[in-house]
Design a protein around this motif. Structure first.
Motif, PDB file in Angstrom:
ATOM      1  N   ARG A 105       0.766  -1.217  -0.219  1.00 52.53           N
ATOM      2  CA  ARG A 105       0.148  -0.003   0.102  1.00 52.53           C
ATOM      3  C   ARG A 105       0.807   1.288  -0.001  1.00 52.53           C
ATOM      4  O   ARG A 105       1.993   1.386   0.747  1.00 52.53           O
ATOM      5  CB  ARG A 105      -0.812  -0.192   1.306  1.00 52.53           C
ATOM      6  CG  ARG A 105      -1.639   1.065   1.630  1.00 52.53           C
ATOM      7  CD  ARG A 105      -2.414   0.999   2.904  1.00 52.53           C
ATOM      8  NE  ARG A 105      -3.261   2.016   3.139  1.00 52.53           N
ATOM      9  CZ  ARG A 105      -4.123   1.796   4.233  1.00 52.53           C
ATOM     10  NH1 ARG A 105      -4.273   0.622   4.856  1.00 52.53           N
ATOM     11  NH2 ARG A 105      -5.121   2.635   4.443  1.00 52.53           N
ATOM     12  N   GLU A 106       0.530   2.265  -0.719  1.00 53.26           N
ATOM     13  CA  GLU A 106       1.257   3.497  -0.872  1.00 53.26           C
ATOM     14  C   GLU A 106       0.868   4.407   0.276  1.00 53.26           C
ATOM     15  O   GLU A 106      -0.283   4.398   0.731  1.00 53.26           O
ATOM     16  CB  GLU A 106       1.376   3.946  -2.415  1.00 53.26           C
ATOM     17  CG  GLU A 106       2.160   3.012  -3.347  1.00 53.26           C
ATOM     18  CD  GLU A 106       1.889   3.532  -4.712  1.00 53.26           C
ATOM     19  OE1 GLU A 106       1.395   4.813  -4.873  1.00 53.26           O
ATOM     20  OE2 GLU A 106       2.566   3.137  -5.650  1.00 53.26           O
ATOM     21  N   GLU A 107       1.653   5.390   0.454  1.00 54.12           N
ATOM     22  CA  GLU A 107       1.104   6.332   1.388  1.00 54.12           C
ATOM     23  C   GLU A 107      -0.057   7.432   1.007  1.00 54.12           C
ATOM     24  O   GLU A 107      -0.220   7.339  -0.155  1.00 54.12           O
ATOM     25  CB  GLU A 107       2.413   7.444   1.597  1.00 54.12           C
ATOM     26  CG  GLU A 107       2.168   8.535   2.777  1.00 54.12           C
ATOM     27  CD  GLU A 107       3.511   9.519   2.886  1.00 54.12           C
ATOM     28  OE1 GLU A 107       3.135  10.313   3.644  1.00 54.12           O
ATOM     29  OE2 GLU A 107       4.384   8.986   2.399  1.00 54.12           O
ATOM     30  N   ASN A 108      -0.975   7.585   2.040  1.00 55.50           N
ATOM     31  CA  ASN A 108      -2.142   8.111   1.810  1.00 55.50           C
ATOM     32  C   ASN A 108      -3.067   7.630   0.930  1.00 55.50           C
ATOM     33  O   ASN A 108      -3.963   8.097   0.199  1.00 55.50           O
ATOM     34  CB  ASN A 108      -2.016   9.608   1.186  1.00 55.50           C
ATOM     35  CG  ASN A 108      -1.310  10.321   2.205  1.00 55.50           C
ATOM     36  OD1 ASN A 108      -1.527  10.285   3.296  1.00 55.50           O
ATOM     37  ND2 ASN A 108      -0.222  11.040   1.606  1.00 55.50           N
ATOM     38  N   GLU A 109      -3.059   6.186   0.765  1.00 55.96           N
ATOM     39  CA  GLU A 109      -3.658   5.422  -0.160  1.00 55.96           C
ATOM     40  C   GLU A 109      -4.641   4.358   0.774  1.00 55.96           C
ATOM     41  O   GLU A 109      -4.403   3.669   1.606  1.00 55.96           O
ATOM     42  CB  GLU A 109      -2.815   4.506  -1.076  1.00 55.96           C
ATOM     43  CG  GLU A 109      -3.471   3.604  -1.947  1.00 55.96           C
ATOM     44  CD  GLU A 109      -2.437   3.184  -2.854  1.00 55.96           C
ATOM     45  OE1 GLU A 109      -2.582   3.152  -4.281  1.00 55.96           O
ATOM     46  OE2 GLU A 109      -1.523   2.345  -2.673  1.00 55.96           O
ATOM     47  N   SER A 110      -6.068   4.007   0.490  1.00 57.09           N
ATOM     48  CA  SER A 110      -6.921   3.319   1.085  1.00 57.09           C
ATOM     49  C   SER A 110      -6.567   1.925   0.718  1.00 57.09           C
ATOM     50  O   SER A 110      -5.930   1.578  -0.301  1.00 57.09           O
ATOM     51  CB  SER A 110      -8.286   3.461   0.949  1.00 57.09           C
ATOM     52  OG  SER A 110      -8.498   3.088  -0.352  1.00 57.09           O
TER      53      SER A 110
END
Length: 94
Positions: free
Chosen positions: A48-53
């Motif tokens: 999961r990437e930063e600021n990603e649900s």
């Protein structure tokens, strides 16, 4: 030692989910992708990437790894892999 635990959906906070794994079919056949570093066939998924649900991560990974544009993701369960006292949570989609 590696320990794997399964959890009900929504029982682990979303921000703790680090990976998304997606089992998918196309024309009634399971989809696998070849991992470029390990030269193994695996199911689509990834970090999961930063600021990603976690749902956004699953959608992005499925597109990046398969090119899929039209699909429906359904969360199935959450699992955690515990290794050397470190726990990583993953949401599994179907």
């Amino acid at each position: 030692m590696i320990k794997v635990n399964f959890y009900k959906l929504n029982s682990i906070e979303d921000d703790k989910l680090a990976f998304a794994v997606i089992m998918s079919k196309f024309k009634n056949k399971w989809i696998y992708v070849k991992h470029k570093d390990r030269c193994t066939w695996e199911i689509p998924g990834g970090h999961r990437e930063e600021n990603e649900s976690i749902m956004e991560a699953a959608s992005r990974e499925l597109f990046e790894e398969t090119g899929a544009k039209k699909y429906k993701l359904t969360p199935v369960c959450i699992y955690a892999v515990e290794r050397d006292e470190k726990v990583e949570y993953t949401e599994y989609f179907g």
